[in-house]
Design an enzyme around this catalytic site. Structure first.
Site, PDB file in Angstrom:
ATOM      1  N   ASP A   1       1.049   8.594   6.386  1.00  0.00           N
ATOM      2  CA  ASP A   1      -0.321   8.872   5.950  1.00  0.00           C
ATOM      3  C   ASP A   1      -0.800  10.172   6.577  1.00  0.00           C
ATOM      4  O   ASP A   1      -1.121  10.230   7.750  1.00  0.00           O
ATOM      5  CB  ASP A   1      -1.241   7.722   6.337  1.00  0.00           C
ATOM      6  CG  ASP A   1      -2.624   7.845   5.724  1.00  0.00           C
ATOM      7  OD1 ASP A   1      -2.931   8.890   5.105  1.00  0.00           O
ATOM      8  OD2 ASP A   1      -3.404   6.885   5.850  1.00  0.00           O
TER       9      ASP A   1
ATOM     10  N   ASP B   1       0.868  -1.159   0.000  1.00  0.00           N
ATOM     11  CA  ASP B   1       0.000   0.000   0.000  1.00  0.00           C
ATOM     12  C   ASP B   1       0.913   1.218   0.000  1.00  0.00           C
ATOM     13  O   ASP B   1       2.096   1.111   0.352  1.00  0.00           O
ATOM     14  CB  ASP B   1      -0.899  -0.013   1.243  1.00  0.00           C
ATOM     15  CG  ASP B   1      -1.851   1.163   1.292  1.00  0.00           C
ATOM     16  OD1 ASP B   1      -2.431   1.501   0.240  1.00  0.00           O
ATOM     17  OD2 ASP B   1      -2.007   1.745   2.377  1.00  0.00           O
TER      18      ASP B   1
ATOM     19  N   ASP C   1       0.018   4.972   1.162  1.00  0.00           N
ATOM     20  CA  ASP C   1      -0.130   5.837   2.334  1.00  0.00           C
ATOM     21  C   ASP C   1      -0.135   5.010   3.617  1.00  0.00           C
ATOM     22  O   ASP C   1      -0.997   4.161   3.813  1.00  0.00           O
ATOM     23  CB  ASP C   1      -1.412   6.665   2.219  1.00  0.00           C
ATOM     24  CG  ASP C   1      -1.425   7.523   0.960  1.00  0.00           C
ATOM     25  OD1 ASP C   1      -0.402   8.158   0.664  1.00  0.00           O
ATOM     26  OD2 ASP C   1      -2.456   7.540   0.262  1.00  0.00           O
TER      27      ASP C   1
ATOM     28  N   HIS D   1     -11.137   5.830  -7.908  1.00  0.00           N
ATOM     29  CA  HIS D   1     -12.585   5.824  -7.711  1.00  0.00           C
ATOM     30  C   HIS D   1     -13.013   5.930  -6.251  1.00  0.00           C
ATOM     31  O   HIS D   1     -12.244   5.620  -5.341  1.00  0.00           O
ATOM     32  CB  HIS D   1     -13.180   4.533  -8.288  1.00  0.00           C
ATOM     33  CG  HIS D   1     -12.782   4.280  -9.695  1.00  0.00           C
ATOM     34  ND1 HIS D   1     -11.944   3.247 -10.045  1.00  0.00           N
ATOM     35  CD2 HIS D   1     -13.070   4.946 -10.841  1.00  0.00           C
ATOM     36  CE1 HIS D   1     -11.758   3.266 -11.358  1.00  0.00           C
ATOM     37  NE2 HIS D   1     -12.421   4.287 -11.869  1.00  0.00           N
TER      38      HIS D   1
END
Length: 183
Positions: free
Chosen positions: A22, A14, A16, A97
């Site tokens: 993050d 991943d 962040d 999205h």
């Protein structure tokens, strides 16, 4: 695909919370602070024959906070830093999205937004990934669920965010930091 072509093991990450601190919707390099130990982790896995691959939800695009071009520009800058540290080109898969936030073409229900596994399926197909011998590192349980759905064999969850009570903990190690993760 030719079955004699050797598949590549991937280290799925991943972004962040794993690669960078993050701070929420980071899209400018000036905001991007690398997580302690990320360069050493990438070099360890690279040396062991893994290809680092980023899989990241970027709903800030759907929300109108930044554009796809901003995200790509930032990730090009990140790759420049990686390259300066001896890290290979890192493929980046991202989901722009959100199912109900935003107002535009990216406000849709999709198959790529984690916890769905679309980004993983794309990476596996495009990069000839040996998914059954690959690893996922995430800081949100949706990262782990997406990797499990895609049949990634090993998962590391960076402690911090909650784990659902009914979570499937099969092949999941909970770690405090990147220095605990070895190939």
């Amino acid at each position: 695909m030719n079955p004699t072509v050797k598949k590549t093991r991937a280290l799925f990450l991943d972004r962040d919370g794993v690669i960078n601190v993050d701070k929420g919707y980071v899209y400018q390099f000036e905001q991007f602070d690398f997580v302690d130990g990320i360069f050493e982790l990438l070099l360890r896995f690279q040396k062991a024959g893994y290809l680092p691959v980023v899989v990241t939800n970027q709903s800030g695009i759907a929300r109108g906070m930044y554009e796809v071009s901003d995200f790509k520009h930032l990730m090009n800058k990140v790759q420049e830093v990686f390259t300066s540290k001896g890290i290979v080109d890192v493929p980046v898969y991202f989901c722009p999205h959100h199912p109900d936030q935003g107002d535009g073409k990216f406000t849709v229900e999709c198959q790529c937004r984690k916890p769905k596994a679309g980004m993983f399926y794309d990476a596996v197909a495009e990069l000839n990934i040996d998914v059954e011998n690959s690893i996922m590192i995430g800081d949100s349980w949706r990262d782990i669920v997406a990797a499990q759905t895609a049949s990634v064999s090993k998962h590391y969850f960076l402690r911090g965010k909650p784990i659902p009570q009914n979570a499937d903990m099969t092949n999941v190690d909970i770690v405090e930091g990147l220095n605990e993760i070895q190939p």
